[in-house]
Design an enzyme around this catalytic site. Structure first.
Site, PDB file in Angstrom:
ATOM      1  CG  ASP A 131      -0.340  -0.547   2.471  1.00  0.00           C
ATOM      2  OD1 ASP A 131       0.901  -0.504   2.582  1.00  0.00           O
ATOM      3  OD2 ASP A 131      -1.076  -1.013   3.347  1.00  0.00           O
ATOM      4  CG  ASN A 166      -8.906  -1.687  11.936  1.00  0.00           C
ATOM      5  OD1 ASN A 166      -7.952  -2.336  11.506  1.00  0.00           O
ATOM      6  ND2 ASN A 166      -9.366  -0.611  11.309  1.00  0.00           N
ATOM      7  CG  HIS A 225      -5.883  -2.441   8.783  1.00  0.00           C
ATOM      8  ND1 HIS A 225      -5.960  -1.099   9.069  1.00  0.00           N
ATOM      9  CD2 HIS A 225      -4.578  -2.761   8.963  1.00  0.00           C
ATOM     10  CE1 HIS A 225      -4.763  -0.657   9.394  1.00  0.00           C
ATOM     11  NE2 HIS A 225      -3.914  -1.631   9.341  1.00  0.00           N
ATOM     12  CD  GLU A 254      -8.805   0.771   7.706  1.00  0.00           C
ATOM     13  OE1 GLU A 254      -8.731  -0.167   8.516  1.00  0.00           O
ATOM     14  OE2 GLU A 254      -8.206   1.850   7.855  1.00  0.00           O
TER      15      GLU A 254
END
Ligand code: F6R
Length: 250
Positions: free
Chosen positions: A76, A145, A147, A152
């Site tokens: 990313d 979280n 990811h 996400e």
């Protein structure tokens, strides 16, 4: 090195004492991959988790490990940060790995977060992974979280490289790399879940207590888009390398 091996579903789970052992284990997996196939395609991650792995790879290179035929694809990149911005992932990779090993510039791939047409950039990136023959081994960290990459919670499992809106939780987690929270970009380009799942082998690393909830849900929870890393339960060759703190809820 004291390790404990557990097999949950099809996942290999390696539990080690600490960050250094986690890094050593993952770096050895990468070294073996490179020695077995010198023109391997490596999928790489940024963030705090792989820093020890990159330090070790640089050391292995000094001892003779050859990266000249290696191809790399990063997961990313932030949208709107130039390559020379210290918080850009291109800068991070240059600082922590590429300036220290002999990978050929033409074989290094990171999404271009400054591309004028971001959709086209996503298509181009996905295609270049395919054209390189696919990823042999993908390194992943995990967000608090759940990811993976910047996929996400809520991201469809069928996604390929795409533009993502970062969640509040990720922006807060990553604010430490910026002067202020307001400087954190709100969007990124990320390989999608499908792009990641196509890798032939996956190594997910996690250390520290803050990752314990995400790890237990990824490994033992239902496979759900609410916790993107849970999709890895469906992959045929995944190894979780986690330290005791991150494994504390398993
Ligand atoms: C980084 C990436 C992210 C991180 C994750 C954990 O390229 O794709 O998924 O792996 O946010 O970050 P750290 O390692 O900083 O805790």
């Amino acid at each position: 090195m004291q390790t404990e091996l557990r097999k949950v579903k099809k996942l290999n789970i390696v539990i080690v004492e600490n960050f250094d052992q986690m890094s050593e284990h993952a770096a050895n997996m990468l070294r073996n991959q490179i020695l077995t196939k010198p023109d391997s395609v490596l999928g790489l991650a940024t963030g705090s988790t792989p820093l020890g792995v990159y330090r070790l790879l640089a050391e292995y290179h000094e001892m003779g490990l050859d990266f000249s035929e290696i191809t790399t694809f990063n997961l990313d990149e932030y949208i709107g940060l130039a390559a020379d911005h210290p918080a850009s992932y291109r800068y991070y990779m240059e600082e922590n790995l590429f300036s220290k090993v002999n990978a050929a510039k033409k074989n290094i791939h990171i999404p271009n977060g400054m591309a004028p047409d971001l959709e086209k950039e996503c298509e181009r990136y996905e295609l270049s992974i395919q054209n390189a023959g696919g990823i042999d081994i993908q390194i992943l960290g995990i967000g608090t979280n759940g990811h993976i990459g910047f996929n996400e919670p809520g991201t469809e499992f069928g996604t390929t490289t795409h533009v993502v809106d970062l969640t509040e939780s990720t922006i807060n987690d990553n604010a430490r790399f910026f002067e202020s929270r307001d400087d954190v970009p709100t969007q990124a380009i990320s390989m999608g879940i499908k792009s990641i799942m196509k890798a032939r082998n996956i190594v997910l690393m996690a250390n520290g207590e803050s990752k314990a909830d995400a790890i237990v849900q990824a490994v033992k929870g239902p496979v759900t888009t609410d916790l993107p890393a849970s999709v890895l339960q469906l992959h045929p060759s995944v190894t979780f390398v986690v330290d005791k703190a991150a494994a504390s809820k398993l």
